[in-house]
Design a protein around this motif. Structure first.
Motif: not given
Length: 287
Positions: A125-140
């Motif tokens: 995607s070329g996009e960074p892993i943002t704080a919002e994306k991290i919040q969506g990774m609940r299992y991780t």
């Protein structure tokens, strides 16, 4: 670093790329570039710390006839340096090693992490892993917390008793005594099936063991002296997990006792957790 191709495994060292394919060379070159970048970042952090220490040690207060500022005596400065060099690096390295070990030995956990990360981000995607994306990774996030519970990097956290403390009915800790509570042993108390690596204990809304057994989750300490880097450390581990499982397939050369903890002084797997790598993504992240 190790790399596998078509079932053949080879240990890779710098300067031994002459027999590799173009794809393998590109993959390895990117790995070494990332390593150099990480080293440069570490060097920048070290220089920043050095400037901070220089500032602390300036004798401006004495020159102006004022008392020295608080927390600048030799003992406390040494404590700050110890925190910079130990807590910020050794502990994180320990958790990264145990995370890879846990994923390799629990393919079901690895599959769930990959699926969750792929739903919100991809290397192409070329996009960074943002704080919002991290919040969506609940299992991780649950996997990261379980890694820290299962193998807390700093197994002992010394404290000095500020006043007499009744530890049991028959023993009172005297004032001034140094006490070494075991963070490692605490992680295996209270929790159901404590010796099992089970991220669902922190993911399941029905179980919520992070709440029910909060007093036993002491990897970051507790109370007024709880580790100020707790959130950073967990986010760092989540980012590593998301990136690692997305860009590489990996296989570990497991042997008997390879996961026995070795104290260096944080705990790491006895074999150092060496793995064989294969590129998984079509292209590496550009950020």
């Amino acid at each position: 670093m190790r790399n596998s191709r078509e079932g053949r495994h080879a240990y890779v060292r710098p300067g031994q790329l002459h027999s590799a394919t173009r794809e393998e060379k590109d993959f390895r070159a990117r790995i070494w570039k990332s390593a150099r970048s990480a080293t440069a970042s570490s060097a920048t952090t070290t220089r920043t710390c050095a400037r901070l220490v220089d500032y602390w040690m300036q004798d401006e207060a004495a020159t102006a006839g004022n008392p020295p500022p608080a927390h600048t005596d030799d003992e406390e400065l040494g404590g700050f340096l110890f925190d910079f060099l130990f807590a910020a690096q050794d502990a994180s390295t320990s958790s990264l090693c145990w995370a890879v070990s846990a994923l390799e030995s629990h393919p079901d956990v690895l599959a769930r992490v990959r699926a969750e990360v792929a739903a919100v981000w991809s290397p192409e995607s070329g996009e960074p892993i943002t704080a919002e994306k991290i919040q969506g990774m609940r299992y991780t996030q649950a996997v990261a917390r379980e890694v820290v519970r299962y193998r807390p990097p700093a197994t002992l956290v010394p404290h000095i008793a500020g006043e007499p403390f009744q530890l049991t009915e028959w023993y009172t800790v005297p004032k001034g005594a140094i006490v070494f509570p075991s963070v490692y042993e605490s992680s295996f108390q209270g929790f159901p099936a404590p010796h099992a690596f089970d991220p669902d204990r922190f993911f399941s809304d029905a179980r919520r063991e992070d709440v029910a057994y909060k007093r036993n989750f002491l990897a970051f300490g507790a109370g007024a002296h709880q580790c100020v880097g707790q959130r950073y450390a967990l986010n760092h581990l989540v980012l590593f997990l998301a990136l690692f499982v997305s860009v590489a397939d990996f296989k570990r050369d497991t042997t008997d006792g390879c996961d026995d903890p070795v104290y260096m002084p944080t705990i790491v797997p006895r074999d150092g957790c060496s793995v064989y790598l294969n590129q998984r993504c079509a292209s590496f992240p550009s950020f």
